[in-house]
Design a protein around this motif. Structure first.
Motif, short mmCIF file in Angstrom:
data_model
loop_
_atom_site.label_atom_id
_atom_site.label_comp_id
_atom_site.label_asym_id
_atom_site.label_seq_id
_atom_site.Cartn_x
_atom_site.Cartn_y
_atom_site.Cartn_z
N PRO A 178 0.81 -1.23 0.00
CA PRO A 178 0.00 0.00 0.00
C PRO A 178 0.84 1.27 0.00
O PRO A 178 0.36 2.32 -0.41
N TRP A 179 2.07 1.15 0.43
CA TRP A 179 2.94 2.33 0.48
C TRP A 179 3.53 2.67 -0.89
O TRP A 179 4.30 3.62 -1.01
N THR A 180 3.21 1.89 -1.92
CA THR A 180 3.67 2.22 -3.27
C THR A 180 2.61 2.99 -4.06
O THR A 180 2.89 3.47 -5.15
N ALA A 181 1.41 3.10 -3.53
CA ALA A 181 0.32 3.69 -4.30
C ALA A 181 0.61 5.15 -4.61
O ALA A 181 0.88 5.93 -3.71
N ALA A 216 -8.45 -2.16 4.68
CA ALA A 216 -7.23 -1.93 5.44
C ALA A 216 -6.56 -0.61 5.08
O ALA A 216 -6.11 0.13 5.95
N TRP A 217 -6.51 -0.31 3.77
CA TRP A 217 -5.62 0.80 3.35
C TRP A 217 -6.33 2.08 2.95
O TRP A 217 -5.68 3.13 2.86
N PRO A 219 -8.12 4.05 4.71
CA PRO A 219 -7.93 5.14 5.69
C PRO A 219 -6.59 5.86 5.52
O PRO A 219 -6.52 7.09 5.63
N ALA A 220 -5.53 5.11 5.21
CA ALA A 220 -4.21 5.74 5.06
C ALA A 220 -4.18 6.59 3.79
O ALA A 220 -3.69 7.73 3.81
N TRP A 221 -4.70 6.06 2.69
CA TRP A 221 -4.69 6.83 1.44
C TRP A 221 -5.55 8.08 1.57
O TRP A 221 -5.19 9.15 1.09
N GLU A 223 -6.19 9.78 4.23
CA GLU A 223 -5.50 10.77 5.06
C GLU A 223 -4.44 11.53 4.26
O GLU A 223 -4.33 12.74 4.35
N VAL A 224 -3.68 10.79 3.44
CA VAL A 224 -2.62 11.41 2.65
C VAL A 224 -3.21 12.45 1.69
O VAL A 224 -2.72 13.58 1.58
N GLU A 227 -4.85 15.55 3.37
CA GLU A 227 -3.82 16.49 3.79
C GLU A 227 -3.29 17.26 2.58
O GLU A 227 -3.01 18.46 2.66
N TRP B 144 -5.86 5.47 14.58
CA TRP B 144 -4.59 4.94 14.05
C TRP B 144 -3.58 6.05 13.81
O TRP B 144 -2.38 5.86 14.00
N LEU B 175 -2.20 -3.41 12.18
CA LEU B 175 -2.79 -2.74 11.02
C LEU B 175 -2.69 -1.22 11.17
O LEU B 175 -2.38 -0.51 10.21
N ARG B 179 -0.81 1.32 8.72
CA ARG B 179 -1.41 2.51 8.08
C ARG B 179 -0.51 3.72 8.28
O ARG B 179 -0.32 4.54 7.37
N THR B 182 2.37 3.38 5.90
CA THR B 182 1.92 3.68 4.54
C THR B 182 1.82 5.19 4.32
O THR B 182 2.33 5.73 3.34
N VAL B 185 5.38 6.79 4.18
CA VAL B 185 6.13 6.57 2.94
C VAL B 185 5.53 7.43 1.83
O VAL B 185 6.26 8.07 1.06
N LEU B 186 4.20 7.48 1.75
CA LEU B 186 3.57 8.26 0.68
C LEU B 186 3.83 9.75 0.85
O LEU B 186 3.83 10.49 -0.14
#
Lengths: 309, 250
Positions: A178-181, A216-217, A219-221, A223-224, A227, B144, B175, B179, B182, B185-186
């Motif tokens: 997921p950190w490559t997206a 799973a991912w 939420p992280a995407w 947030e990025v 922002e 998280w 998890l 997150r 992830t 890194v992004l």
């Protein structure tokens, strides 16, 4: 989720959709096809795509029985507008006659077909083309092949696509780190989801591992890109959530996206994109505002009818 | 000459910490003979102690995860760093989202003291081992994003051999840490990604495969020694520790 949170989330989505439909009602005419240009000479990306996207939003809103103050009326208006622009489908027919292997006319037509608009000559032509080996392996990136598959499904062509095989070739199916997206791959992911689920109608179009991966991912995407102020992608990612069997309905993300909406209902594509030049305003921000209308409408519908096949 | 003009600027301390981190990375990679912390510091004693203070528990890495044995002289250096730079709390505006209860500097010192004890390098500063520093660890659920923010600041605690409420929560929330990795890194925040990865690896099998992540960070994150040190320590966490952990109040 507490009931207060649920209410806040739904209000954010409703407000986002209401505003977006209002803005689209006021501005969609600026996306009219250029006068005096033959169908075959149209720029498909610049001219045809916005017409198809307006119709897509309208067709999904009608499918979902949109209940907002503007949605149902504007949705019908956008479909009618596009259909008139396309000469009742004749423009698409002419492009398909000129370039039979170009899938754009089919993809554009599918939104109108979902709303019950048909063109008999185009139907005959598309049905014939679907029988050719020449059209069965479109030379597209994998998520775009799924767009062709879903368009044929919506139009009602009896196609024999091996959907699992098509889906397996997408970036999403590999459940990449997921950190490559990046921006491009995330847009690829969103469209893979839309086409496999027909824009949230059938969450089961996504395999269980892929659903787990997205839960799973996302939420992280989100947030990025919240922002970063990339509102267009945030709207698309929120719509991906709505295409899952069990959406997370991330209330804070909905609220933050809603806060980016202008008072007139426009959702800027990105926080940094120019919003002052009236000559480029609609061209720059129609897509993100269509996404806002679509996502907000799908959200409300999903809340009313949570369970889907 | 007044006191202010004798004090090396912050940039000098940062450079010294970077240099010390580089030497520790070399030590962990086995490129050096036995590591002597006392011999790695610059001529200016205060600057050297500042570097030890900045790296905190990670200054002991050659002894905790590497193969070097600590000497009395080395532990004296750590103690001198504590004395020269007494613990201060960051200003509220700097603490920002990290104002979550327990004091991050106190928890880092708890870890330094705990690791020294485990190394048999007894010292009066072991008073810092008092587990009451954990009393204010938040029991309530944290998002998280917030949780991974705490753990980033507490990365030096993710050293094999330590155990605390943070470790216990990290094991239960792989998890959420993933997150955080992830997102970092992004955002091209490779240092934060590596710091969080240390917790991920201590937490056992999780949703992110650690080895490709660490190799990725190593190759694209730049040559800064402090980043490379975090990566080396994350790799060390991957192998884990066989020793009985030093426990914090749970």
């Amino acid at each position: 989720m507490s009931s207060d949170t649920a209410t806040d989330w739904a209000l954010s989505a409703q407000r986002l959709a209401d505003g977006a439909w209002r803005w689209l009602a006021a501005h969609h005419a600026e996306l009219a096809l250029p006068a005096g240009v033959a169908p075959a000479a149209l720029d498909l990306g610049r001219h045809l795509k916005p017409i198809g996207e307006l119709a897509l939003a309208g067709s999904i809103a009608l499918r979902e029985g949109a209940t907002g103050r503007h949605a149902a009326t504007v949705a019908a208006e956008l479909i009618e507008f596009g259909w008139v622009q396309l000469g009742g489908g004749d423009v698409l027919r002419d492009i398909a006659r000129e370039r039979p292997l170009d899938t754009t006319p089919l993809e554009c037509y599918s939104a109108f077909a979902r709303a019950g608009r048909r063109n008999a000559e185009l139907d005959d032509l598309l049905a014939h083309l679907a029988t050719l080996r020449a059209t069965r392996v479109p030379e597209h990136v994998p998520n775009r092949v799924l767009a062709v598959f879903n368009a044929e499904r919506v139009v009602g062509l009896d196609a024999s696509w091996d959907v699992s095989a098509l889906a397996a070739r997408t970036w999403l199916a590999s459940r990449p780190e997921p950190w490559t997206a990046d921006l491009g791959t995330l847009y690829a992911i969103t469209h893979t989801v839309y086409h496999l689920t027909d824009w949230g109608a059938r969450p089961s179009g996504l395999s269980a591992p892929v659903q787990d991966y997205l839960q799973a991912w996302l939420p992280a995407w989100l947030e990025v890109y919240l922002e970063a102020g990339h509102w267009d992608l945030v709207g698309e990612l929120l719509m991906v959530d709505l295409c899952l069997s069990e959406p997370a309905y991330p209330g804070e993300a909905w609220a933050r996206l809603g806060a980016a909406q202008y008072p007139d209902g426009m959702l800027p594509a990105e926080a940094w994109r120019d919003t002052r030049n009236p000559n480029t305003l609609v061209r720059n921000h129609h897509h993100s505002t269509i996404v806002a209308a679509l996502a907000g409408t799908l959200a409300i519908a999903r809340r009313l009818h949570a369970h889907r096949p | 000459m007044d006191q202010a003009s004798q004090t090396p600027p912050r940039a000098v301390y940062v450079a010294a910490a970077e240099a010390l981190a580089g030497r520790i990375v070399c030590a962990l990679k086995g490129a050096q003979d036995a590591f002597r912390l006392a011999e790695q510091l610059p001529a200016d004693e205060v600057t050297g102690l500042a570097a030890v203070r900045v790296l905190g528990p990670d200054a002991l890495a050659p002894y905790t995860v590497g193969r070097s044995s600590i000497t009395a002289e080395d532990s004296e250096v750590v103690a001198a760093a504590f004395t020269t730079f007494p613990r201060t709390e960051p200003a509220t505006e700097l603490a920002g989202d990290l104002s979550f209860g327990p004091s991050v500097p106190a928890l880092r010192d708890w870890a330094t003291a705990g690791l020294l004890a485990r190394l048999g390098a007894e010292h009066t500063m072991l008073d810092e081992l008092d587990d009451s520093v954990w009393d204010e660890w938040p029991g309530a659920y944290q998002s998280w994003l917030r949780f991974s923010g705490f753990l980033t600041a507490l990365a030096p605690l993710a050293t094999p051999g330590l155990e605390s409420p943070a470790h216990e929560q990290a094991r239960r929330r792989p998890l959420d840490i993933s997150r955080g990795v992830t997102r970092a890194v992004l955002r091209r925040d490779h240092l934060t990604a590596a710091r969080l990865a240390r917790w991920l690896l201590g937490a056992g099998p999780g949703p992110l495969a650690p080895k490709p992540l660490l190799r990725h960070l190593e190759l694209i994150g730049g040559a800064q020694s402090r980043l490379q040190l975090e990566i080396a320590l994350a790799r060390a966490a991957l192998t884990g520790a066989d020793n009985e952990p030093v426990r914090g109040r749970g």
